[in-house]
Design a protein around this motif. Structure first.
Motif, PDB file in Angstrom:
ATOM      1  N   HIS A  88       0.845  -1.196   0.000  1.00  0.00           N
ATOM      2  CA  HIS A  88       0.000   0.000   0.000  1.00  0.00           C
ATOM      3  C   HIS A  88       0.877   1.240   0.000  1.00  0.00           C
ATOM      4  O   HIS A  88       1.759   1.384   0.854  1.00  0.00           O
ATOM      5  CB  HIS A  88      -0.916   0.011   1.230  1.00  0.00           C
ATOM      6  CG  HIS A  88      -1.736  -1.223   1.363  1.00  0.00           C
ATOM      7  ND1 HIS A  88      -1.621  -2.092   2.424  1.00  0.00           N
ATOM      8  CD2 HIS A  88      -2.676  -1.752   0.533  1.00  0.00           C
ATOM      9  CE1 HIS A  88      -2.453  -3.103   2.263  1.00  0.00           C
ATOM     10  NE2 HIS A  88      -3.099  -2.922   1.125  1.00  0.00           N
ATOM     11  N   ALA A  89       0.623   2.146  -0.941  1.00  0.00           N
ATOM     12  CA  ALA A  89       1.446   3.339  -1.069  1.00  0.00           C
ATOM     13  C   ALA A  89       1.387   4.206   0.180  1.00  0.00           C
ATOM     14  O   ALA A  89       2.377   4.826   0.563  1.00  0.00           O
ATOM     15  CB  ALA A  89       1.013   4.142  -2.291  1.00  0.00           C
ATOM     16  N   TRP A  90       0.233   4.232   0.859  1.00  0.00           N
ATOM     17  CA  TRP A  90       0.140   5.072   2.055  1.00  0.00           C
ATOM     18  C   TRP A  90       1.065   4.567   3.159  1.00  0.00           C
ATOM     19  O   TRP A  90       1.567   5.343   3.971  1.00  0.00           O
ATOM     20  CB  TRP A  90      -1.300   5.155   2.558  1.00  0.00           C
ATOM     21  CG  TRP A  90      -2.024   3.850   2.693  1.00  0.00           C
ATOM     22  CD1 TRP A  90      -2.860   3.279   1.781  1.00  0.00           C
ATOM     23  CD2 TRP A  90      -2.005   2.950   3.806  1.00  0.00           C
ATOM     24  NE1 TRP A  90      -3.349   2.083   2.249  1.00  0.00           N
ATOM     25  CE2 TRP A  90      -2.851   1.862   3.486  1.00  0.00           C
ATOM     26  CE3 TRP A  90      -1.365   2.963   5.035  1.00  0.00           C
ATOM     27  CZ2 TRP A  90      -3.052   0.794   4.345  1.00  0.00           C
ATOM     28  CZ3 TRP A  90      -1.562   1.901   5.905  1.00  0.00           C
ATOM     29  CH2 TRP A  90      -2.394   0.837   5.561  1.00  0.00           C
ATOM     30  N   ASP A  91       1.331   3.272   3.185  1.00  0.00           N
ATOM     31  CA  ASP A  91       2.183   2.703   4.226  1.00  0.00           C
ATOM     32  C   ASP A  91       3.663   2.967   3.945  1.00  0.00           C
ATOM     33  O   ASP A  91       4.426   3.361   4.831  1.00  0.00           O
ATOM     34  CB  ASP A  91       1.927   1.198   4.336  1.00  0.00           C
ATOM     35  CG  ASP A  91       2.211   0.665   5.725  1.00  0.00           C
ATOM     36  OD1 ASP A  91       2.878   1.353   6.516  1.00  0.00           O
ATOM     37  OD2 ASP A  91       1.747  -0.446   6.031  1.00  0.00           O
ATOM     38  N   THR A  92       4.078   2.757   2.696  1.00  0.00           N
ATOM     39  CA  THR A  92       5.476   3.052   2.365  1.00  0.00           C
ATOM     40  C   THR A  92       5.727   4.553   2.430  1.00  0.00           C
ATOM     41  O   THR A  92       6.805   4.994   2.847  1.00  0.00           O
ATOM     42  CB  THR A  92       5.862   2.507   0.980  1.00  0.00           C
ATOM     43  OG1 THR A  92       5.001   3.045  -0.029  1.00  0.00           O
ATOM     44  CG2 THR A  92       5.772   0.990   0.954  1.00  0.00           C
ATOM     45  N   LEU A  93       4.740   5.346   2.045  1.00  0.00           N
ATOM     46  CA  LEU A  93       4.861   6.801   2.138  1.00  0.00           C
ATOM     47  C   LEU A  93       5.125   7.225   3.580  1.00  0.00           C
ATOM     48  O   LEU A  93       6.031   8.014   3.861  1.00  0.00           O
ATOM     49  CB  LEU A  93       3.577   7.452   1.608  1.00  0.00           C
ATOM     50  CG  LEU A  93       3.495   8.970   1.495  1.00  0.00           C
ATOM     51  CD1 LEU A  93       2.456   9.344   0.437  1.00  0.00           C
ATOM     52  CD2 LEU A  93       3.123   9.633   2.814  1.00  0.00           C
ATOM     53  N   GLY A  94       4.338   6.674   4.506  1.00  0.00           N
ATOM     54  CA  GLY A  94       4.515   7.012   5.916  1.00  0.00           C
ATOM     55  C   GLY A  94       5.850   6.574   6.457  1.00  0.00           C
ATOM     56  O   GLY A  94       6.491   7.293   7.238  1.00  0.00           O
ATOM     57  N   ALA A  95       6.305   5.392   6.039  1.00  0.00           N
ATOM     58  CA  ALA A  95       7.581   4.877   6.528  1.00  0.00           C
ATOM     59  C   ALA A  95       8.746   5.728   6.032  1.00  0.00           C
ATOM     60  O   ALA A  95       9.652   6.077   6.794  1.00  0.00           O
ATOM     61  CB  ALA A  95       7.754   3.423   6.097  1.00  0.00           C
ATOM     62  N   VAL A  96       8.747   6.052   4.726  1.00  0.00           N
ATOM     63  CA  VAL A  96       9.834   6.864   4.176  1.00  0.00           C
ATOM     64  C   VAL A  96       9.828   8.260   4.802  1.00  0.00           C
ATOM     65  O   VAL A  96      10.883   8.822   5.120  1.00  0.00           O
ATOM     66  CB  VAL A  96       9.730   6.943   2.637  1.00  0.00           C
ATOM     67  CG1 VAL A  96      10.784   7.907   2.074  1.00  0.00           C
ATOM     68  CG2 VAL A  96       9.912   5.558   2.028  1.00  0.00           C
ATOM     69  N   ALA A  97       8.651   8.824   5.011  1.00  0.00           N
ATOM     70  CA  ALA A  97       8.556  10.129   5.667  1.00  0.00           C
ATOM     71  C   ALA A  97       9.108  10.084   7.083  1.00  0.00           C
ATOM     72  O   ALA A  97       9.627  11.088   7.589  1.00  0.00           O
ATOM     73  CB  ALA A  97       7.100  10.594   5.685  1.00  0.00           C
ATOM     74  N   ALA A  98       9.023   8.905   7.724  1.00  0.00           N
ATOM     75  CA  ALA A  98       9.548   8.735   9.078  1.00  0.00           C
ATOM     76  C   ALA A  98      11.051   8.459   9.095  1.00  0.00           C
ATOM     77  O   ALA A  98      11.639   8.307  10.166  1.00  0.00           O
ATOM     78  CB  ALA A  98       8.804   7.605   9.779  1.00  0.00           C
ATOM     79  N   GLY A  99      11.662   8.357   7.926  1.00  0.00           N
ATOM     80  CA  GLY A  99      13.098   8.114   7.838  1.00  0.00           C
ATOM     81  C   GLY A  99      13.491   6.676   7.611  1.00  0.00           C
ATOM     82  O   GLY A  99      14.674   6.332   7.656  1.00  0.00           O
ATOM     83  N   TRP A 100      12.493   5.805   7.370  1.00  0.00           N
ATOM     84  CA  TRP A 100      12.769   4.400   7.112  1.00  0.00           C
ATOM     85  C   TRP A 100      13.077   4.179   5.628  1.00  0.00           C
ATOM     86  O   TRP A 100      12.689   4.965   4.766  1.00  0.00           O
ATOM     87  CB  TRP A 100      11.554   3.545   7.457  1.00  0.00           C
ATOM     88  CG  TRP A 100      11.153   3.480   8.896  1.00  0.00           C
ATOM     89  CD1 TRP A 100      11.388   4.389   9.880  1.00  0.00           C
ATOM     90  CD2 TRP A 100      10.379   2.440   9.497  1.00  0.00           C
ATOM     91  NE1 TRP A 100      10.818   3.992  11.056  1.00  0.00           N
ATOM     92  CE2 TRP A 100      10.190   2.794  10.850  1.00  0.00           C
ATOM     93  CE3 TRP A 100       9.826   1.254   9.023  1.00  0.00           C
ATOM     94  CZ2 TRP A 100       9.472   1.997  11.744  1.00  0.00           C
ATOM     95  CZ3 TRP A 100       9.112   0.460   9.903  1.00  0.00           C
ATOM     96  CH2 TRP A 100       8.945   0.818  11.252  1.00  0.00           C
ATOM     97  N   GLU A 101      13.724   3.077   5.352  1.00  0.00           N
ATOM     98  CA  GLU A 101      13.765   2.535   4.002  1.00  0.00           C
ATOM     99  C   GLU A 101      12.409   1.866   3.756  1.00  0.00           C
ATOM    100  O   GLU A 101      11.707   1.498   4.707  1.00  0.00           O
ATOM    101  CB  GLU A 101      14.892   1.505   3.895  1.00  0.00           C
ATOM    102  CG  GLU A 101      15.121   0.928   2.516  1.00  0.00           C
ATOM    103  CD  GLU A 101      16.280  -0.057   2.475  1.00  0.00           C
ATOM    104  OE1 GLU A 101      16.474  -0.695   1.439  1.00  0.00           O
ATOM    105  OE2 GLU A 101      16.987  -0.202   3.497  1.00  0.00           O
TER     106      GLU A 101
END
Length: 227
Positions: free
Chosen positions: A175-188
């Motif tokens: 889900h794009a919303w999940d990867t979006l949130g993770a990358v915004a949090a500084g995750w890969e």
């Protein structure tokens, strides 16, 4: 701690096949409402409730959305229908490539975890009955922070519990919303192109994109093999 990132998986549809619920929706709604609309509304209203600072457990939102869609179509939902969908949701099988890909990642030295919108007990049932619980060191639920992904608090909770910096974590989701949130949090992040899902072309983007988990696993191992 190993230099390999700690891998955190979304569960619903990323690991487990949501399409197995489609026959039940077809029986209840015919051609009026499909399963994907219900799931999309379930996610949307979980985010709306989070924005409104009103937390409701995921299963309760799912039941409420089911009734809302049925009421809009003049369809009566029987108690047995709701129980059948609840059972189906808790027992979705993993996609065929998932067990092998999880084993490959674990054998390559990656530590595996999950983070889901589900209640902890639902997640435990899903992973156990799907036969993949053995691969994960620990499972996290948004119920611990009472806000839904992709709220920053959900990712921060995992960081705090694991004693890890954002740069040490990698989210895998379809889900794009999940990867979006993770990358915004500084995750890969790694994105799986499951049926009905694709990349959103705006906002923070995942570093890895694959057609299934086996593809993503191979890319992750290649990306971090030198560490």
């Amino acid at each position: 701690m190993s230099d390999l990132p700690l891998i955190v998986f979304d569960v619903n549809e990323t690991l487990l096949d949501l399409r197995t619920m489609e026959p039940t929706f077809k029986r209840i709604f015919g051609d009026k409402v499909d399963m994907r609309l219900w799931f999309a509304d379930l996610v949307m209203y979980s985010l709306a409730l989070t924005a409104a600072r009103a937390y409701v457990p995921f299963t309760e939102i799912g039941a409420a959305v089911l009734k809302m869609l049925a009421d809009a179509e003049g369809i009566r939902i029987e108690r047995a229908d709701g129980e059948e969908l609840k059972e189906k949701f808790a027992t979705m099988p993993p996609y065929p490539e998932v067990p092998g890909a999880l084993r490959k990642l674990r054998d390559a030295g990656f530590r595996l975890f999950t983070l889901t919108n589900n209640l902890a007990e639902v997640q435990t049932c899903q992973l156990e009955r799907g036969g993949i619980s053995e691969f994960f060191e620990r499972s996290f639920s948004v119920d611990s922070v009472k806000v839904y992904k992709p709220s920053p608090q959900t990712y921060a909770h995992v960081e705090n519990e694991l004693g890890a910096r954002p740069s040490q974590l990698c989210m895998i989701a379809c889900h794009a919303w999940d990867t979006l949130g993770a990358v915004a949090a500084g995750w890969e992040a790694a994105f799986i192109r499951r049926s009905g899902n694709d990349i959103l072309g705006v906002g923070p983007q995942p570093q890895i994109i694959g057609n299934n988990l086996a593809d993503v696993a191979e890319q992750l191992i290649a990306r971090h093999a030198g560490r």
